[in-house]
Design an enzyme around this catalytic site. Structure first.
Site, PDB file in Angstrom:
ATOM      1  CG  LEU A   1      -2.301  -0.458   1.362  1.00  0.00           C
ATOM      2  CD1 LEU A   1      -2.767  -0.519   2.670  1.00  0.00           C
ATOM      3  CD2 LEU A   1      -3.056  -0.408   0.011  1.00  0.00           C
ATOM      4  CG  ASP A   2       1.155   3.670  -3.369  1.00  0.00           C
ATOM      5  OD1 ASP A   2       2.081   2.939  -3.538  1.00  0.00           O
ATOM      6  OD2 ASP A   2       0.531   4.267  -4.430  1.00  0.00           O
ATOM      7  N   PRO A   3       2.526   4.836   0.745  1.00  0.00           N
ATOM      8  CG  PRO A   3       4.791   5.737   0.950  1.00  0.00           C
ATOM      9  CD  PRO A   3       3.717   4.964  -0.024  1.00  0.00           C
TER      10      PRO A   3
END
EC number: 5.4.99.25
Length: 304
Positions: free
Chosen positions: A37-39
């Site tokens: 999951l992207d930051p």
């Protein structure tokens, strides 16, 4: 420690950050996540612990549900709100019917080209490495499954003063929601980007099942392991076959098994073998020896 933790990844952390922190909290090195999951995205991130790391690929293969905010009229370098704006266009009135027509077109099997700012590898390098160096490379397209697209914010028209809408996306693995936002914009005739994203479901785990890192830390200190789901949760959708003592002993040694044993499940590409209620191994048809099945993964340790 063996099992699966439904972690709620908070905004601002990478998936790797979560793994690193959990190794310290749980005092174990065998920790793996099930899809990045992207930051800037928060949401459900199943984490596999101990022998459950062998199940990570099966957990990753399950469907996902996201809630996204999509903004029309502006596109960015990264296809989300973190990038630089590269195109703008004033919005004329977009009716709810026009939007629904586009959502219907994008439901089913669709082809996506991964964004330049992504971890997809081309010639051994991640796309974002090329992007940061200002190099544009040809990206391989991929087919992904969109099971449903549901607008969540009512039926208001979209226009210059109301350019955003909320969308629930149920999809298969490998779907880029950022790219889906851009595709919706293109079909409506506008630049677009994904302005917010939350993953509300990953495989068999929902938002309400999840624990934050701080909650897990507190529970560990209280010797409460209720955040840990059994390995069997990771193969809920897999066909299962109950085995007896004799077969169990063979499976622990990684033996090939006769096809006749799998006659009730012969059309399956893989089967989970269960002994006394516990997952022992995952077997699949042997690619060369048609009368045999072979182990894909032996999960239970042979402690004899």
């Amino acid at each position: 420690m063996n099992g699966i933790i439904p972690l709620w990844k908070e905004r601002g952390m990478t998936s790797h950050d979560c793994v690193f922190k959990l190794r310290k909290i749980l005092h174990t090195k065998k920790v793996g996540h099930t899809g990045t999951l992207d930051p800037e995205v928060e949401g459900v991130l199943p984490i596999c612990i101990g022998r459950a790391t062998k199940l990570a690929e099966y957990v990753t293969d399950e469907g996902k549900v996201y809630v996204a905010e999509i903004t029309l009229g502006k596109s960015t370098t990264t296809e989300d709100a973190t990038g630089e704006i590269i195109a703008t266009k004033d919005l004329a009135e977009i009716s709810p019917e026009a939007l629904q027509s586009v959502l219907t077109k994008l439901t089913g099997k669709i082809t996506q080209i991964p964004p330049m700012f992504s971890a997809v590898k081309v010639n051994g390098k991640k796309l974002y490495e090329y992007a940061r160096a200002g190099i544009e490379v040809e990206r391989p397209s991929r087919q992904v499954d969109i099971y449903s697209l549901t607008r969540l914010d009512g039926l208001a028209s979209l226009n210059e003063s109301n350019p955003t809408f909320q969308l629930e996306i149920s999809c298969g693995k490998g779907t880029y929601i950022r790219t889906l936002a851009v595709m919706i914009g293109e079909l409506l005739g506008y630049p677009a980007h994904m302005s917010k994203l939350e993953r509300t479901r990953s495989g068999f785990f929902k938002k309400e099942d999840c624990f934050t890192l701080s909650e897990i830390d507190e529970m560990m200190q209280a010797n409460d392991l209720n955040f840990l789901y059994p390995l069997e949760k990771g193969i809920e959708s897999m066909t299962k076959l109950i085995i007896d003592d004799e077969i169990h002993a063979k499976v622990l040694n990684g033996a090939l098994l006769p096809k006749a044993l799998f006659v009730s499940v012969e059309n399956e590409s893989r089967v989970a073998l269960i002994f006394e209620g516990k997952l022992t191994a995952i077997y699949k048809p042997h690619p060369e020896k048609k009368d045999l099945w072979k182990p894909e993964k032996v999960i239970e340790l042979n402690e004899a």
